[in-house]
Each structure stands twice: as structure tokens, then as C-alpha cells.
Design a protein around this motif. Structure first.
Motif, PDB file in Angstrom:
ATOM      1  N   ARG A  51       0.838  -1.213   0.000  1.00 39.75           N
ATOM      2  CA  ARG A  51       0.000   0.000   0.000  1.00 39.75           C
ATOM      3  C   ARG A  51       0.870   1.259   0.000  1.00 39.75           C
ATOM      4  O   ARG A  51       0.479   2.298  -0.506  1.00 39.75           O
ATOM      5  CB  ARG A  51      -0.932  -0.004   1.207  1.00 39.75           C
ATOM      6  CG  ARG A  51      -2.045  -1.023   1.079  1.00 39.75           C
ATOM      7  CD  ARG A  51      -3.284  -0.652   1.881  1.00 39.75           C
ATOM      8  NE  ARG A  51      -4.383  -1.515   1.509  1.00 39.75           N
ATOM      9  CZ  ARG A  51      -4.626  -2.701   2.048  1.00 39.75           C
ATOM     10  NH1 ARG A  51      -3.846  -3.153   3.008  1.00 39.75           N
ATOM     11  NH2 ARG A  51      -5.633  -3.452   1.643  1.00 39.75           N
ATOM     12  N   LYS A  52       2.056   1.142   0.579  1.00 36.79           N
ATOM     13  CA  LYS A  52       2.949   2.299   0.659  1.00 36.79           C
ATOM     14  C   LYS A  52       3.670   2.555  -0.677  1.00 36.79           C
ATOM     15  O   LYS A  52       3.781   3.687  -1.105  1.00 36.79           O
ATOM     16  CB  LYS A  52       3.977   2.014   1.768  1.00 36.79           C
ATOM     17  CG  LYS A  52       4.879   3.160   2.105  1.00 36.79           C
ATOM     18  CD  LYS A  52       5.799   2.761   3.258  1.00 36.79           C
ATOM     19  CE  LYS A  52       7.061   3.580   3.240  1.00 36.79           C
ATOM     20  NZ  LYS A  52       8.147   2.981   3.997  1.00 36.79           N
ATOM     21  N   LEU A  53       4.138   1.480  -1.321  1.00 35.78           N
ATOM     22  CA  LEU A  53       4.967   1.647  -2.513  1.00 35.78           C
ATOM     23  C   LEU A  53       4.212   1.461  -3.826  1.00 35.78           C
ATOM     24  O   LEU A  53       4.772   1.673  -4.901  1.00 35.78           O
ATOM     25  CB  LEU A  53       6.164   0.691  -2.461  1.00 35.78           C
ATOM     26  CG  LEU A  53       7.111   0.884  -1.268  1.00 35.78           C
ATOM     27  CD1 LEU A  53       8.253  -0.125  -1.314  1.00 35.78           C
ATOM     28  CD2 LEU A  53       7.685   2.297  -1.245  1.00 35.78           C
ATOM     29  N   CYS A  54       2.948   1.044  -3.730  1.00 39.17           N
ATOM     30  CA  CYS A  54       2.071   0.922  -4.913  1.00 39.17           C
ATOM     31  C   CYS A  54       2.669   0.070  -6.044  1.00 39.17           C
ATOM     32  O   CYS A  54       2.731   0.539  -7.199  1.00 39.17           O
ATOM     33  CB  CYS A  54       1.697   2.289  -5.461  1.00 39.17           C
ATOM     34  SG  CYS A  54       0.889   3.355  -4.267  1.00 39.17           S
ATOM     35  N   VAL A  87       2.457  -3.105  -8.760  1.00 42.93           N
ATOM     36  CA  VAL A  87       1.317  -3.494  -9.595  1.00 42.93           C
ATOM     37  C   VAL A  87       1.440  -4.954 -10.043  1.00 42.93           C
ATOM     38  O   VAL A  87       2.510  -5.550  -9.957  1.00 42.93           O
ATOM     39  CB  VAL A  87       1.227  -2.576 -10.841  1.00 42.93           C
ATOM     40  CG1 VAL A  87       0.903  -1.141 -10.447  1.00 42.93           C
ATOM     41  CG2 VAL A  87       2.518  -2.615 -11.653  1.00 42.93           C
ATOM     42  N   ALA A 124       6.803   0.966 -11.766  1.00 45.05           N
ATOM     43  CA  ALA A 124       6.006   0.979 -10.534  1.00 45.05           C
ATOM     44  C   ALA A 124       6.505  -0.065  -9.534  1.00 45.05           C
ATOM     45  O   ALA A 124       6.220   0.037  -8.340  1.00 45.05           O
ATOM     46  CB  ALA A 124       4.535   0.717 -10.866  1.00 45.05           C
TER      47      ALA A 124
END
Lengths: 393, 152
Positions: free
Chosen positions: A211-214, A216, A330
Motif C-alpha cells: 500500500r505504501k509503494l504501490c 502493480v 512501478a
């Protein structure tokens, strides 16, 4: 003029496009990795800048060259983004054909990754088997589009050609074969000693970090977060033939193996379902040369995760701005966290775990924190080091 | 996300909302960008920052922060003059923005104050001429830059 080795790589003084090959500087205390510093852009070709000087149609061929593995996903992210700006109804059959080829591409991309992971872990037989199976998919892609890699299949307003006669039956047969192989590989990666030793508990991430580093794609889903653009924000015909989003709670490389094999099985199911449900009718409409002024934000679920396109038109025959964010960019920050706490021998498998481009392995710098000593290790040397390390254990 | 859900954030920060069919654009002054991004990302389910886009508009540079959830995007948007291309970094509050800001720093010459890559290169080669304009700016001529780098 003297150039650093990095400076000698192909470079256009424009915008990033291929962000796949990365450089990681690893800081070590003994064998243990304590910090990781990324440096990217080595094959920067300035595709975003080049796109501003090419017509809307020519850019399809430009963007699909960002990545040879998920080329089709780049072209559908771009075309569907541009199509949002123009008031045109795209034929439903074209949408189905896009999903069909996109899922075939996902299967071949995941197979490519599985084979590479086998190679980096020292299990080259697995690599040979899987890449042989991948040929079946590439042959189908060639039969549909005329090309194996840069398929140039999608175009503004639909796709370039219809499904050739008789190909549907061959695709069903090949899907049955790949499904059977995926079951076999799943059993193998969950039980084979080399693979288990090299992947279980390695490169672990959790939901808080995600959730912090997103990150994918499969990397995110391996933490148990069920996010997939195909299911959440359907494009092409994913609203009619949706995926079953695959997740895992382990968040390590071993779970990524199973997760991607499950995704291959699900993609085979989707390919067959797409063939069953595909409506008849036109596969393309004429699209204007100029695109109405406006901005469109679009994304697709490429094999490596969310692939993002932002398109801005000022009403002319060329775009004013196209922004691309590839999946690997990402995932780089997450990969640096995945490496921390592991030993140098784990680097090949953990980095391959995030499914980067091949090139990254050739640029690993190692810094011994205690001795303040720095050296560079090549891809093959690092692979051998990892294999020998685990043989000695 | 509807305009109503973002309204409290906008009234607190000062700015405007424009809800399109797929994207809700929240335009804020440059000094409120960090608060705006923190505000959006703390709304339930809106933690995912897809990327940050930089656009050369001629006199100004637009910076767009794209958040995604479900079938919608929220775009936090701000504009800074090209003559003073500085903006506070969101990397302290949203680590996911670190590399996206570094990319814009390289290619459009925007300094994100507080970003760990401030003053360092992420994408451009170390030999990129310091007196050449950043490569994605409209005034940048790729051929001239290649000549400056003795590549042509």
C-alpha cells in the motif's frame, strides 16, 4: 570526449519510454544486503518525445516497441485511450479480438518469466521445457496478426484483420495443451527441491509495504490484495469475459510462481470463452486523422501489472503529450525492499521475481560497507554464484 | 470518486474540482500539493498512486498526480512557472511518488524539494550537458543536444 560506460548506452535526449533495464547498487554487510539504490534509463529512447512528432496512427507502432514482451498491451492502452477522445463506437468484435490477443500475450509473457526464473535458479531444463511450450502461443499470435513480437494488430477504430478461418479450433487445441502443461509445472515448482530452496520465503513483501509503494500486477496480488485493472476497470471485452483475480497471501517468490501459473490457466479459460462469445460483425471502423482536443487517462493490466497511458490532444493530427508509465517502473521501489535482508546469492531470483527485462542482471554493482570496497558483477557470474552458494548449503 | 466526496478537501486546501466522465480533477496551488495528495490517498481505497505526469505548457509546467480506484481516477493538478520550476516533494508522505518525481526532474527540470533524488540523475546519463534544456521541454532540440554531447 570520455564517456562513462552508462553514457555509451543508446540514449535519446528526450523522454523515457523503455524503463525496463535497471541498475541496482547493492550495499552489503558481509553477504547480507542492507540497502539498494536503483538507477535506470540505460535504454532510454525518448519515445514520449518522439510521439509528439508522429501522427496518431504512426504512434501505435512506436509505442508497441516500448516492450517486446507486452507490445500488444502498449498498443491497446494507447489506442483505447485515444478512442476515448473521439466519439466513435468501436465494433464489439474488435473488442473481443483485442482481449483474445491480450490474453495470449499474458500466457506467453508468464511462460517466458517462468522459464527465466528456472534459468536463474540453475534449473535450465525447466527453462527449455517452458520456452518450447511458449512457442505454441507465439505461433498462434503469428497466425492471427502476422507477427510474433510486435504484432501491430490493434489500430485506431478496431483491429487490422479478422480471425483467420479455421484458427479458432487450433487455438482451443493449444489452450487445452497449455492448461495441461500449467498443471504439470505447478506441481513441479511446488515440489522440486532447487526451486523450493531458491524461492520459498525469498523476496517477501506484505500488504502494508504494497500500500505504501504501490507495486502493480502479480507482485501486488501476491500480498493478497486483489487488484486487477481487467476486473476493476474493464476495457476491451473484459466486462463480458472477466478474469478470476488470482491472489496469494505468502508474498514471496514461490507464491509468485503459483500465482502466475494460475493466471496462465485462467487466461486459457478466457481465451476459450472469448472465442465462444465473440459476436459476428465488423472488426474495424474508419477513424479520423485528427483527434478532438481533450485529455484521456487510460490503463490496462499488462502481464506485469497496471500499464498507464495519459493522452492529451490539442485537436491536431499529432498528440500534444503522451505519458507512459510501464509496469516495471512501478515495481522498482518494491524490488529494492524485497532484496533487503537477503544474501547476494538471492539477487538473481528475487530480481527476476518482479519480472523485469533481461538487461537488468548485467548491471549489478556491489559495495562492501565494512571494507568500503566497490565492484561490479555480471549477470552470468552472479547466476553461477547463486547456484554454487545453494549447492554448498 | 464524486465531487461531493472531495469537497471537504477542496474547501480546506483552496482549489477547484472538475468531474469528468472518468476522471475527477482537483486543481490546487503548488504549495498545497502535498496536502492534496495526502488527503486523496488517505480516503478509503484511494492509496494507489498510478504515476505523476509532467507537461510543458509553454510558459508553465503542469504536474498531474494520478490516483486510481475502481472505474475512476482522481487527478491532483497544479501548475508552476517555467522560470521557477520548484515544487515540494510528496515522497515523504507517499513513497510511491519518489521515482516519478525523479523522472520529471530529469526530463522537465522540475526540482522536487525533499525528494531523495534531488540533484541526482535517475534517467539521464551523467554526461548530459548541464547547459542544455531538459529533454522534454519544448525548447529542447534533440539534434542540438546530441551535437553538444558529440553523438552526432
Amino acid at each position: 570526449m570520455q564517456y562513462s560506460p552508462e553514457g555509451m548506452m543508446p540514449f535519446g535526449p528526450v523522454h523515457p519510454s523503455l524503463k525496463e533495464p535497471e541498475y541496482f547498487k547493492l550495499f552489503l554487510e558481509g553477504e547480507k544486503i542492507v540497502a539498494v539504490e536503483p538507477r535506470i534509463g540505460y535504454v532510454h529512447r525518448g519515445i514520449e518525445r518522439a510521439a509528439q512528432e508522429r501522427t496518431w496512427v504512426k504512434n501505435i507502432y512506436l509505442f508497441e516497441r516500448i516492450c517486446g514482451i507486452c507490445s500488444f498491451h502498449h498498443s491497446i492502452a494507447y489506442t483505447e485511450g485515444v478512442e476515448e477522445l473521439a466519439p466513435f463506437e468501436i465494433p464489439k468484435r474488435a473488442k473481443y479480438l483485442r482481449e483474445l490477443v491480450a490474453e495470449l500475450e499474458r500466457i506467453h509473457s508468464h511462460l517466458l518469466w517462468l522459464g527465466l526464473l528456472g534459468h536463474w535458479a540453475g534449473f535450465d531444463t525447466l527453462f527449455m521445457w517452458i520456452w518450447k511450450d511458449r512457442e505454441h502461443i507465439l505461433d498462434i499470435e503469428e497466425a492471427i496478426s502476422g507477427n510474433r513480437v510486435n504484432k501491430s494488430y490493434t489500430t485506431l477504430g478496431g483491429v487490422r484483420n479478422d480471425l483467420p478461418d479455421g484458427l479458432a479450433d487450433r487455438i482451443r487445441t493449444e489452450m487445452a495443451y497449455i492448461e495441461k502443461r500449467a498443471v504439470y509445472y505447478k506441481g513441479l515448482v511446488q515440489s522440486e527441491e532447487t526451486i523450493v530452496a531458491r524461492t520459498k520465503g525469498r523476496g517477501r513483501i506484505n500488504q502494508e509495504l504494497a500500500r505504501k509503494l504501490c507495486p502493480v500486477g502479480p507482485l501486488l496480488r501476491s500480498t493478497g490484495i486483489a487488484r486487477d485493472v481487467r476486473a476493476e476497470d474493464p476495457y476491451a471485452s473484459y466486462g463480458d469475459v472477466p478474469p478470476v483475480v488470482q491472489t496469494s497471501n505468502a508474498g514471496d517468490i514461490a507464491s509468485l510462481l503459483t500465482l502466475r501459473l494460475n493466471e496462465i490457466t485462467d487466461s486459457c479459460r478466457m481465451v476459450k470463452e472469448t472465442l465462444e462469445k465473440m459476436p459476428s460483425g465488423p472488426y474495424r471502423v474508419n477513424f479520423p486523422r485528427s483527434v478532438p482536443a481533450g485529455e484521456a487517462t487510460f490503463h490496462v493490466e499488462a502481464p506485469r501489472g497496471e500499464l498507464f497511458y495519459f493522452v492529451k490532444s490539442s485537436g491536431g493530427s499529432v498528440p500534444e503529450r503522451v505519458k507512459v508509465r510501464t509496469s516495471t517502473l512501478a515495481n522498482i521501489l518494491t524490488a529494492t525492499e524485497m532484496l533487503k535482508g537477503h544474501v547476494l546469492a538471492d539477487v538473481p531470483v528475487v530480481l527476476t521475481g518482479m519480472d523485469p527485462c533481461f538487461g537488468c542482471m548485467d548491471r549489478i554493482s556491489v559495495v562492501d560497507v565494512d571494507k568500503s570496497k566497490e565492484w561490479t558483477i555480471g549477470g552470468e557470474a552472479l547466476r553461477r554464484y547463486g547456484i554454487d552458494y545453494y549447492r554448498r548449503k | 470518486m464524486s465531487s461531493e466526496e472531495l469537497a471537504p478537501l477542496v474547501s480546506r486546501l483552496g482549489g477547484t474540482i472538475n468531474a469528468g466522465p472518468k476522471t475527477t480533477v482537483l486543481t490546487v496551488p503548488p504549495d498545497r500539493v502535498v496536502d492534496a495528495c495526502k488527503g486523496v490517498s488517505s480516503l478509503p481505497g484511494w492509496y494507489h498512486l498510478s504515476t505523476i505526469t509532467g507537461m510543458d505548457l509553454g510558459q508553465d509546467i503542469a504536474i498531474l498526480y494520478h490516483f486510481w480506484q475502481g472505474k475512476r481516477f482522481v487527478q491532483v493538478r497544479t501548475q508552476i512557472p517555467k522560470s521557477a520550476p520548484r515544487l515540494p516533494s510528496i515522497s515523504g508522505a507517499l513513497a510511491a511518488g519518489t521515482l516519478y518525481e525523479a523522472e520529471i526532474q530529469d526530463l522537465l527540470g522540475v526540482a522536487f524539494e525533499g525528494n531523495p533524488f534531488l540533484g541526482k540523475k535517475l534517467l539521464l546519463p551523467d554526461v548530459y550537458p548541464p547547459d542544455a534544456p531538459p529533454p522534454l521541454r519544448k525548447e529542447a532540440d534533440p539534434h542540438k543536444i546530441k551535437k553538444m554531447m558529440e553523438l552526432e
